[in-house]
Design a protein around this motif. Structure first.
Motif, PDB file in Angstrom:
ATOM      1  N   UNK A 135       0.844  -1.194   0.000  1.00  0.00           N
ATOM      2  CA  UNK A 135       0.000   0.000   0.000  1.00  0.00           C
ATOM      3  C   UNK A 135       0.877   1.241   0.000  1.00  0.00           C
ATOM      4  N   UNK A 136       0.486   2.254  -0.791  1.00  0.00           N
ATOM      5  CA  UNK A 136       1.257   3.486  -0.854  1.00  0.00           C
ATOM      6  C   UNK A 136       1.231   4.231   0.469  1.00  0.00           C
ATOM      7  N   UNK A 137       2.301   4.937   0.748  1.00  0.00           N
ATOM      8  CA  UNK A 137       2.425   5.691   1.991  1.00  0.00           C
ATOM      9  C   UNK A 137       1.312   6.725   2.105  1.00  0.00           C
ATOM     10  N   UNK A 138       0.609   6.729   3.232  1.00  0.00           N
ATOM     11  CA  UNK A 138      -0.480   7.691   3.449  1.00  0.00           C
ATOM     12  C   UNK A 138       0.074   8.976   4.048  1.00  0.00           C
ATOM     13  N   UNK A 139      -0.321  10.108   3.451  1.00  0.00           N
ATOM     14  CA  UNK A 139       0.230  11.401   3.837  1.00  0.00           C
ATOM     15  C   UNK A 139      -0.873  12.447   3.946  1.00  0.00           C
ATOM     16  N   UNK A 140      -0.783  13.264   4.972  1.00  0.00           N
ATOM     17  CA  UNK A 140      -1.584  14.477   5.097  1.00  0.00           C
ATOM     18  C   UNK A 140      -0.661  15.667   4.894  1.00  0.00           C
ATOM     19  N   UNK A 141      -1.107  16.646   4.113  1.00  0.00           N
ATOM     20  CA  UNK A 141      -0.310  17.843   3.854  1.00  0.00           C
ATOM     21  C   UNK A 141      -1.091  19.069   4.309  1.00  0.00           C
ATOM     22  N   UNK A 142      -0.418  19.988   5.000  1.00  0.00           N
ATOM     23  CA  UNK A 142      -1.081  21.217   5.454  1.00  0.00           C
ATOM     24  C   UNK A 142      -0.174  22.415   5.246  1.00  0.00           C
ATOM     25  N   UNK A 143      -0.720  23.431   4.589  1.00  0.00           N
ATOM     26  CA  UNK A 143       0.025  24.667   4.348  1.00  0.00           C
ATOM     27  C   UNK A 143      -0.986  25.756   4.017  1.00  0.00           C
ATOM     28  N   UNK A 144      -0.805  26.943   4.586  1.00  0.00           N
ATOM     29  CA  UNK A 144      -1.759  28.010   4.299  1.00  0.00           C
ATOM     30  C   UNK A 144      -1.389  28.800   3.041  1.00  0.00           C
ATOM     31  N   UNK A 145      -0.316  28.392   2.368  1.00  0.00           N
ATOM     32  CA  UNK A 145       0.030  28.980   1.076  1.00  0.00           C
ATOM     33  C   UNK A 145      -0.511  28.062  -0.021  1.00  0.00           C
TER      34      UNK A 145
ATOM     35  N   UNK B  82      -7.020  17.640  13.073  1.00  0.00           N
ATOM     36  CA  UNK B  82      -8.206  16.782  13.037  1.00  0.00           C
ATOM     37  C   UNK B  82      -8.062  15.679  11.996  1.00  0.00           C
ATOM     38  N   UNK B  83      -7.449  16.005  10.855  1.00  0.00           N
ATOM     39  CA  UNK B  83      -7.213  14.989   9.828  1.00  0.00           C
ATOM     40  C   UNK B  83      -6.253  13.916  10.327  1.00  0.00           C
ATOM     41  N   UNK B  84      -5.228  14.340  11.049  1.00  0.00           N
ATOM     42  CA  UNK B  84      -4.258  13.376  11.595  1.00  0.00           C
ATOM     43  C   UNK B  84      -4.939  12.427  12.582  1.00  0.00           C
ATOM     44  N   UNK B  85      -5.747  12.986  13.465  1.00  0.00           N
ATOM     45  CA  UNK B  85      -6.449  12.173  14.465  1.00  0.00           C
ATOM     46  C   UNK B  85      -7.411  11.203  13.783  1.00  0.00           C
ATOM     47  N   UNK B  86      -8.129  11.690  12.776  1.00  0.00           N
ATOM     48  CA  UNK B  86      -9.149  10.877  12.113  1.00  0.00           C
ATOM     49  C   UNK B  86      -8.556   9.835  11.169  1.00  0.00           C
ATOM     50  N   UNK B  87      -7.579  10.234  10.350  1.00  0.00           N
ATOM     51  CA  UNK B  87      -7.082   9.368   9.277  1.00  0.00           C
ATOM     52  C   UNK B  87      -5.841   8.565   9.663  1.00  0.00           C
ATOM     53  N   UNK B  88      -5.156   9.014  10.711  1.00  0.00           N
ATOM     54  CA  UNK B  88      -3.941   8.329  11.172  1.00  0.00           C
ATOM     55  C   UNK B  88      -2.956   8.037  10.032  1.00  0.00           C
ATOM     56  N   UNK B  89      -2.561   9.071   9.306  1.00  0.00           N
ATOM     57  CA  UNK B  89      -1.607   8.855   8.204  1.00  0.00           C
ATOM     58  C   UNK B  89      -0.237   8.466   8.741  1.00  0.00           C
TER      59      UNK B  89
ATOM     60  N   UNK C 151       1.202  18.283  20.105  1.00  0.00           N
ATOM     61  CA  UNK C 151      -0.035  17.569  20.435  1.00  0.00           C
ATOM     62  C   UNK C 151       0.072  16.092  20.063  1.00  0.00           C
ATOM     63  N   UNK C 152       0.679  15.793  18.928  1.00  0.00           N
ATOM     64  CA  UNK C 152       0.858  14.402  18.513  1.00  0.00           C
ATOM     65  C   UNK C 152       1.752  13.652  19.500  1.00  0.00           C
ATOM     66  N   UNK C 153       2.820  14.330  19.947  1.00  0.00           N
ATOM     67  CA  UNK C 153       3.713  13.718  20.921  1.00  0.00           C
ATOM     68  C   UNK C 153       2.980  13.468  22.240  1.00  0.00           C
ATOM     69  N   UNK C 154       2.233  14.467  22.691  1.00  0.00           N
ATOM     70  CA  UNK C 154       1.515  14.372  23.964  1.00  0.00           C
ATOM     71  C   UNK C 154       0.478  13.264  23.942  1.00  0.00           C
ATOM     72  N   UNK C 155      -0.174  13.070  22.803  1.00  0.00           N
ATOM     73  CA  UNK C 155      -1.251  12.085  22.700  1.00  0.00           C
ATOM     74  C   UNK C 155      -0.812  10.767  22.074  1.00  0.00           C
ATOM     75  N   UNK C 156       0.510  10.590  21.981  1.00  0.00           N
ATOM     76  CA  UNK C 156       1.091   9.330  21.498  1.00  0.00           C
ATOM     77  C   UNK C 156       0.565   8.906  20.129  1.00  0.00           C
ATOM     78  N   UNK C 157       0.388   9.864  19.242  1.00  0.00           N
ATOM     79  CA  UNK C 157      -0.039   9.544  17.884  1.00  0.00           C
ATOM     80  C   UNK C 157       1.168   9.057  17.085  1.00  0.00           C
ATOM     81  N   UNK C 158       0.958   8.064  16.263  1.00  0.00           N
ATOM     82  CA  UNK C 158       2.078   7.424  15.575  1.00  0.00           C
ATOM     83  C   UNK C 158       2.509   8.142  14.297  1.00  0.00           C
ATOM     84  N   UNK C 159       1.728   9.105  13.846  1.00  0.00           N
ATOM     85  CA  UNK C 159       2.072   9.832  12.623  1.00  0.00           C
ATOM     86  C   UNK C 159       3.421  10.532  12.767  1.00  0.00           C
ATOM     87  N   UNK C 160       4.281  10.350  11.792  1.00  0.00           N
ATOM     88  CA  UNK C 160       5.593  10.996  11.804  1.00  0.00           C
ATOM     89  C   UNK C 160       5.466  12.381  11.175  1.00  0.00           C
ATOM     90  N   UNK C 161       6.018  13.377  11.846  1.00  0.00           N
ATOM     91  CA  UNK C 161       5.859  14.768  11.417  1.00  0.00           C
ATOM     92  C   UNK C 161       7.073  15.247  10.622  1.00  0.00           C
TER      93      UNK C 161
END
Length: 210
Positions: free
Chosen positions: A1-11, A41-48, A68-78
């Motif tokens: 399966x291809x790597x799942x990614x969330x992207x965020x930028x205000x530009x 919210x996308x990170x929490x919901x989709x767990x990329x 927040x990801x570190x504090x809540x032990x989310x596995x998504x790599x930033x």
């Protein structure tokens, strides 16, 4: 399966550019956002597997999301991307165990290499950032470094070059068990946690001191 990614930028141009580029390389862009709250919210919901975040965004910055990801032990790599070359941002990225940190000027050139390293639990910090900070007098010596023996320093330097315990054992002509014992001692002296990637991240972001 291809790597799942969330992207965020205000530009918008950067967001579209990264999304189109990574999609063309067969990465699975599962979500995108233009503000920090939506991104988190996308990170929490989709767990990329990976989240590529602008440091400066409305509502939540990339650093606040990493915290927040570190504090809540989310596995998504930033992975953080930025135009800024500020010491304070760099230090916070290290503190929040960010896996990747690259300048927007080189984002398209470096992002694939960065993702490849991150997926293999190897942190990637743009050399341009380290060179700039060093040139401008940034020389914060990491705590605990003076406690390491010459052998431990040598092994830590090799770890910063993304070498495995097997690689290090072969290069230094010692057993893997000896390497792992040194790694345990280094982790204890530097007061790092016992996650397998903690020492690699520490060594990578502090390699100019090794």
């Amino acid at each position: 399966m291809n790597t799942s990614i969330v992207i965020a930028d205000d530009h918008p141009l950067m967001l579209r550019g990264l999304t189109d580029f990574l999609s063309s390389k067969n990465f699975n862009i599962v979500g995108s956002a233009s503000d920090g709250n939506s991104a988190y919210n996308l990170i929490v919901k989709l767990k990329p597997e990976i989240a590529i975040l602008d440091i400066r965004m409305p509502q939540k910055t990339g650093l606040e999301i990493a915290e927040a990801c570190q504090k809540n032990n989310l596995s998504t790599k930033i992975i953080l991307i930025t135009f800024d070359k500020e010491e304070e941002l760099y230090d916070k990225a290290k503190a929040y165990n960010v896996y990747g940190y690259i300048l927007k000027d080189f984002a398209i050139e470096e992002i694939e290499t960065c993702i490849d390293n991150v997926l293999n639990n190897r942190p990637y910090f743009s050399e341009e950032i380290g060179s700039f900070l060093k040139h401008n007098g940034y020389n914060e010596k990491p705590k605990g470094l003076d406690l390491l023996t010459k052998s431990e320093l040598k092994i830590t330097k090799l770890i910063s070059e993304n070498k495995t315990s097997q690689d290090i054992a072969e290069e230094l002509n010692i057993s893997i068990r000896t390497v792992d014992k040194h790694r345990s001692n280094i982790v204890a002296k530097l007061c790092l946690d016992n996650k397998p990637t903690s020492l690699s991240i520490w060594a990578n972001v502090n390699k100019t001191h090794l």
